[in-house]
Design a protein around this motif. Structure first.
Motif, short mmCIF file in Angstrom:
data_model
loop_
_atom_site.label_atom_id
_atom_site.label_comp_id
_atom_site.label_asym_id
_atom_site.label_seq_id
_atom_site.Cartn_x
_atom_site.Cartn_y
_atom_site.Cartn_z
N HIS A 12 43.06 34.46 41.47
CA HIS A 12 42.85 35.38 40.36
C HIS A 12 41.73 36.75 40.91
O HIS A 12 41.53 37.57 40.45
CB HIS A 12 43.15 34.85 39.48
CG HIS A 12 44.22 34.60 38.76
ND1 HIS A 12 44.01 34.11 37.21
CD2 HIS A 12 45.12 34.03 38.62
CE1 HIS A 12 45.68 33.43 37.58
NE2 HIS A 12 45.85 33.57 38.20
N ASN A 13 40.44 35.91 40.53
CA ASN A 13 39.17 36.50 41.65
C ASN A 13 39.38 37.19 42.60
O ASN A 13 38.29 38.33 42.84
CB ASN A 13 38.15 34.94 41.39
CG ASN A 13 36.90 36.23 40.96
OD1 ASN A 13 36.77 36.31 40.39
ND2 ASN A 13 35.93 35.12 42.04
N ALA A 14 40.06 36.71 43.59
CA ALA A 14 40.31 37.45 45.10
C ALA A 14 40.97 38.60 44.44
O ALA A 14 40.44 40.39 45.32
CB ALA A 14 40.70 36.64 45.72
N GLY A 15 42.23 38.45 43.66
CA GLY A 15 42.33 40.19 43.13
C GLY A 15 41.50 41.45 42.11
O GLY A 15 41.41 42.21 43.21
N ARG A 16 40.93 40.66 41.90
CA ARG A 16 40.25 41.80 40.63
C ARG A 16 38.59 41.99 41.71
O ARG A 16 38.73 43.03 41.49
CB ARG A 16 38.77 40.50 39.30
CG ARG A 16 40.24 40.00 38.91
CD ARG A 16 39.17 38.91 37.68
NE ARG A 16 40.28 38.50 36.41
CZ ARG A 16 41.08 37.29 36.97
NH1 ARG A 16 40.06 36.81 37.64
NH2 ARG A 16 42.07 37.08 36.23
N LEU A 17 38.39 41.43 42.71
CA LEU A 17 37.01 41.43 43.47
C LEU A 17 37.81 42.62 44.27
O LEU A 17 36.27 43.03 44.89
CB LEU A 17 36.59 40.52 44.89
CG LEU A 17 35.97 39.11 43.86
CD1 LEU A 17 35.24 38.27 44.34
CD2 LEU A 17 34.65 39.95 42.99
N VAL A 18 38.89 42.84 45.18
CA VAL A 18 38.91 44.33 45.50
C VAL A 18 38.94 45.69 44.91
O VAL A 18 38.07 46.20 45.54
CB VAL A 18 40.44 43.93 45.54
CG1 VAL A 18 40.66 45.27 46.01
CG2 VAL A 18 40.89 42.87 47.22
N ILE A 19 38.59 45.21 43.23
CA ILE A 19 38.37 46.67 42.88
C ILE A 19 36.81 46.82 42.44
O ILE A 19 36.72 47.55 42.70
CB ILE A 19 39.04 45.55 41.00
CG1 ILE A 19 40.51 46.31 40.94
CG2 ILE A 19 38.99 47.73 39.98
CD1 ILE A 19 41.51 46.00 40.13
N LYS A 20 36.17 45.58 42.53
CA LYS A 20 34.98 45.62 41.99
C LYS A 20 34.31 46.14 42.96
O LYS A 20 33.45 46.61 43.02
CB LYS A 20 34.25 44.26 41.74
CG LYS A 20 33.16 43.82 41.21
CD LYS A 20 32.75 42.37 40.59
CE LYS A 20 30.55 42.57 40.58
NZ LYS A 20 30.40 41.41 40.04
N ASN A 21 34.04 45.08 44.39
CA ASN A 21 34.19 45.11 45.39
C ASN A 21 33.90 46.86 46.58
O ASN A 21 33.58 47.32 47.13
CB ASN A 21 34.02 44.62 46.39
CG ASN A 21 33.11 43.08 45.86
OD1 ASN A 21 32.33 43.26 45.07
ND2 ASN A 21 34.01 42.32 46.20
N ASN A 22 35.07 47.82 45.50
CA ASN A 22 35.57 48.89 46.71
C ASN A 22 35.90 49.77 45.46
O ASN A 22 36.32 51.28 45.62
CB ASN A 22 36.84 48.88 46.87
CG ASN A 22 36.64 47.74 47.99
OD1 ASN A 22 36.66 48.25 49.58
ND2 ASN A 22 37.56 46.96 48.10
#
Length: 352
Positions: A194-204
């Protein structure tokens, strides 16, 4: 009609209560069902279910967004992110890399839909972020300064930045809160993905700027932060799927580690799994595999959609179909395009 279009249509037409994003008996991403199962619950999840109906609507949109993107990313693979509910339930029971991708893309979809609704002013609970964005911490964090092409003394933060912090917060509250007190390997893998999916947005997050000045002189630029397109998010998560790491439970029982000591420990942005995937070549009720019989393959490809790969070396059959298409189009002043109708033959290959 192409399979991916059919999949997208089915997802848009299917009622929420008939959602196929389920894990065994525990429905993981059907908002109404989650709320129904937690009527007596307390905490943030219960508050969302009882008081934030607008947010639930955006969560549902996020689920559909993730499902549609999953179908696109896997359209040319043996497992094509099928919309067949019974098959998907069987797949999500296991902790394969496909399950990891589904959990990651869905968490990203929920975050994306909520954030987009904030920017559009569709939610009473939030709005876009105005002024100077708060700095991101950690390695690989999203950009918080304009590109080098913008002189440091000729720009300022302004406009309406995407409120990704609110999207991240609500996605965690809704999707993760029911699992926070558990520490079994399945739960740890689910929360990590779940967190990996969210981080793609946050970090890009990307910077957009608008010029100000007389006659387009651009004496000053106002800049704000925007999310990447969801197709870009899907592409990045597909790459994470390709490099997914197999893990096992650590001795302390509260964490995980790579199955092989020679493999680097996965980071927060990596997709992880604990079970090997079936080959998806033949129908299997136990694993949820529908097989690849009847799927169209690409005879000239060397990738996952090649006839050798997609048909699992069982062979394929050739079929010639007749189609009509526009041809010999001419532009007629003003303002019309006139085309002839031509009959064409097209060869297709389908798996045996």
């Amino acid at each position: 009609m192409r399979p991916v279009v059919i999949a997208a249509c089915l997802l848009l037409l299917a009622p929420i209560t008939d959602s196929w994003w389920a894990s065994g008996s525990a429905v993981i991403l059907d908002p109404r069902m989650i709320c129904k199962k937690n009527r007596r619950a307390r905490g943030r999840l219960a508050q969302i279910c009882r008081n934030e109906t607008g947010l639930l609507k955006e969560i549902s949109r996020g689920v559909t967004l993730g499902a549609t993107e999953c179908a696109h990313q896997f359209r040319n693979r043996r497992w094509n992110c099928t919309t067949q509910r019974r098959s998907m339930r069987k797949i999500l029971i296991r902790d394969t890399r496909e399950t990891g991708f589904v959990n990651a893309i869905t968490a990203a979809g929920v975050t994306y839909a909520i954030t987009r609704a904030c920017t559009a002013g569709s939610l009473l609970e939030c709005s876009c972020e105005k002024g100077t964005p708060k700095p991101r911490r950690g390695r690989g964090s999203s950009v918080t300064v304009p590109p080098p092409t913008v002189p440091s003394d000729r720009w300022q933060w302004g406009g309406c930045s995407d409120n990704v912090r609110f999207g991240l917060k609500k996605s965690r509250e809704f999707m993760d809160s029911r699992y926070r007190k558990r520490s079994d390997i399945k739960t740890m893998i689910k929360l990590h993905n779940h967190n990996a999916g969210r981080l793609v947005i946050k970090n890009n997050m990307r910077v957009e700027c608008k010029c100000h000045g007389l006659s387009g002189s651009c004496t000053l630029r106002t800049c704000w932060l925007r999310m990447p397109t969801f197709r870009q998010i899907g592409d990045k998560l597909r790459d994470k799927f390709e490099g997914a790491v197999k893990v096992i439970s650590s001795n302390d029982g509260d964490s995980f580690m790579p199955e092989s000591p020679t493999i680097k420990r996965p980071g927060k942005k990596d997709i992880i799994y604990s079970e090997e995937s079936p080959d998806f070549c033949s129908p299997n009720l136990k694993t949820g595999s529908l097989g690849t019989y009847g799927r169209q393959c690409n005879i000239s490809s060397a990738g996952t959609d090649s006839c050798d790969q997609l048909c699992c070396r069982r062979g394929y059959k050739h079929t010639t179909v007749k189609e009509t298409e526009n041809c010999n189009c001419q532009f007629k002043w003003c303002c019309e395009v006139i085309c002839e109708t031509c009959n064409v033959r097209r060869d297709i290959q389908t798996c045996l």
